[in-house]
Design an enzyme around this catalytic site. Sequence first.
Site, mmCIF file in Angstrom:
data_model
loop_
_atom_site.group_PDB
_atom_site.id
_atom_site.type_symbol
_atom_site.label_atom_id
_atom_site.label_comp_id
_atom_site.label_asym_id
_atom_site.label_seq_id
_atom_site.Cartn_x
_atom_site.Cartn_y
_atom_site.Cartn_z
ATOM 1 N N GLN A 242 0.833 -1.201 0.000
ATOM 2 C CA GLN A 242 0.000 0.000 0.000
ATOM 3 C C GLN A 242 0.870 1.255 0.000
ATOM 4 O O GLN A 242 1.877 1.321 0.697
ATOM 5 C CB GLN A 242 -0.921 -0.005 1.216
ATOM 6 C CG GLN A 242 -1.989 -1.073 1.159
ATOM 7 C CD GLN A 242 -3.033 -0.828 0.095
ATOM 8 O OE1 GLN A 242 -3.245 0.313 -0.340
ATOM 9 N NE2 GLN A 242 -3.699 -1.879 -0.345
ATOM 10 N N TYR A 274 -6.130 -12.641 -3.915
ATOM 11 C CA TYR A 274 -5.238 -11.553 -4.342
ATOM 12 C C TYR A 274 -4.419 -11.125 -3.116
ATOM 13 O O TYR A 274 -4.271 -9.940 -2.818
ATOM 14 C CB TYR A 274 -6.014 -10.375 -4.925
ATOM 15 C CG TYR A 274 -7.088 -10.740 -5.925
ATOM 16 C CD1 TYR A 274 -6.778 -10.903 -7.276
ATOM 17 C CD2 TYR A 274 -8.409 -10.927 -5.519
ATOM 18 C CE1 TYR A 274 -7.771 -11.236 -8.195
ATOM 19 C CE2 TYR A 274 -9.401 -11.259 -6.429
ATOM 20 C CZ TYR A 274 -9.091 -11.414 -7.768
ATOM 21 O OH TYR A 274 -10.069 -11.751 -8.674
ATOM 22 N N GLU A 298 -2.335 -15.832 -4.487
ATOM 23 C CA GLU A 298 -1.683 -14.702 -5.156
ATOM 24 C C GLU A 298 -0.991 -15.206 -6.426
ATOM 25 O O GLU A 298 -0.383 -16.274 -6.430
ATOM 26 C CB GLU A 298 -0.661 -14.064 -4.209
ATOM 27 C CG GLU A 298 0.322 -13.102 -4.824
ATOM 28 C CD GLU A 298 -0.347 -11.924 -5.504
ATOM 29 O OE1 GLU A 298 0.063 -11.594 -6.632
ATOM 30 O OE2 GLU A 298 -1.279 -11.340 -4.901
ATOM 31 N N ASP A 346 -9.047 -8.658 -2.352
ATOM 32 C CA ASP A 346 -8.506 -7.326 -2.624
ATOM 33 C C ASP A 346 -8.011 -7.313 -4.066
ATOM 34 O O ASP A 346 -6.809 -7.344 -4.328
ATOM 35 C CB ASP A 346 -7.366 -7.021 -1.649
ATOM 36 C CG ASP A 346 -6.810 -5.614 -1.796
ATOM 37 O OD1 ASP A 346 -7.392 -4.814 -2.563
ATOM 38 O OD2 ASP A 346 -5.776 -5.316 -1.167
ATOM 39 N N CYS A 373 -10.422 -0.562 -4.844
ATOM 40 C CA CYS A 373 -9.805 0.740 -5.109
ATOM 41 C C CYS A 373 -10.445 1.450 -6.295
ATOM 42 O O CYS A 373 -9.954 2.488 -6.731
ATOM 43 C CB CYS A 373 -8.299 0.579 -5.334
ATOM 44 S SG CYS A 373 -7.858 -0.520 -6.693
#
Length: 416
Positions: A242, A274, A298, A346, A373
Amino acid sequence: MGDHLGQLVELEISNVAHGGVMVARHGGRVVFVADAIPGEVVRAVVTDDSKAKFWRADTVEVLEASPYRQPHVWSAASIDRAPEERAGGAEFGHIAPAHQRELKRRVLADALQRMAGLEPAVIVEALPGPADGTGWRTRVRLHAAEDGTLGPYVARSHRVVEVADLPLATPEVASAALLAGRKDAGRKQPGRAARAHGSRSVDVIGPSTGEPIVLRHGERSGPITERVGDREFRLDAAGFWQVHRYAAEVLTTAVQEAIDPELFDPAAANLDLYGGVGLLAAAVGDRFGRDIRIESVEGDSGATGHARENLADWAGASAVTARVDRYLSTPGTGAGGLAGATVVLDPPRSGAGKDVVAALGALTPAQLVYVACDPVALARDLALFAGHGYRLSGIRAFDLFPNTHHVEAVASLVRT
C-alpha cells in the site's frame, strides 16, 4: 473530428465524474473538464474532440471560483502552468481536502446507486497525516526523458516534466527522488542509467524500516521490511505494498472490523484472495487467533514466498501461487467448497469480475469482505454478487490517496 481541438470554451461545471474530471455541457455535448470544481465557471481549452458524444478540456482560467478552491498543493500541477506543463498525479490538489472527500463520496454513491441499486450511508474517512493531504506517498515512480531527465508525466500524457518538489511523497522519499533526478554532471544520473538499460522509469521506495531505495523499473533488490503495528512483513522492494504510509494499518483494522464474528468459522476454508504478501490474511489471523485456517492466493510467486514467511505464526495458514479465477475453479486446491468460510478479496483496479464472482457464488462462503480501489468496479461486482445471493451488509470508504481522485472502500457481504 479535430475541428475544435485547441478551442477556448466557457463552461459551467455541474458535477464530478469518475476519473478525476468534472462535468460540463457545451452545445448539448458533455465535456469532461480537468482542474475544475462543481459550481465553478471556467474557461477551458479543448484537448480531445475525437468522440462524437463528449470532449475533454483543461481549465486555463477560473471565472467564478468555488469556495472550495485552494492554491494547488503542488505548484507543478497548478493552472498557473500551461496544461501541457502540468504534472500529473495530484488532480484534486486544488480542492480543499474535506471537499475532495465529499466529491469522492459522490462518485462512490453514484456508482453504487446506478450500477447496483444500493444507497448505503457512507462517508470517506481521512487518514492520519498532514491536514493538507501531503507527505503520504511511500512509493514514487519517475519517468526518464530522452535526455535522462527524471520526473512525473504530464497529466494524461507520456511527456516527462521536470519538477522541483514532490509534496505528496514522504519527506524521505521526496528527497531521494529529487536527488535521483538532479542533472549534476559530476555524478551518475539514474535517468540516463535507466535509459541506457532499456528502462524508462525509476522507482523510489520508502519502507517503514530502513532508508529509501532507488530502482530502475523492473530491477529487483533484496527484500525490505514493512511494519504494521507490532507485526513485520517481508516483501521484495519492487513488490506491491500500500502506497499511503498509514494505509496498511488502516486496512488491517477495517478488514478486521468488517468480518462478522458470528459468521466466522476458524476451521472453515477461509481465503485471502489476491493476497499479496499476506497483509490481510494476517489481519484475519490477528483478530481470530493462532488456530485459524486461512489460505492466501496470489498470482506472483515472489509475493507468495514472502506470504508463507509472513504467515508462519499460524499453523493453519498457507499461501499458494495461482490466478484467482483458476484457483476457484480447480478441484483439490482447498476451494472445492467454502460453506461456512470467510473470504477476503482485494482485487486489482479492474475488480474481481464476473468469472470470479460466479465461482465464489457457487462455492457459497458465509461472508465476503471486498477491498476495492475503484468505485465503478466495486459497484459492478456488488451487483453481480447480488445475483448469486449476497447482499451488502456494510461499507466504509477511506481517503488512501489524498489530492487525487482515488478512493478505497471496504465492503461486507453476507448471504441472503
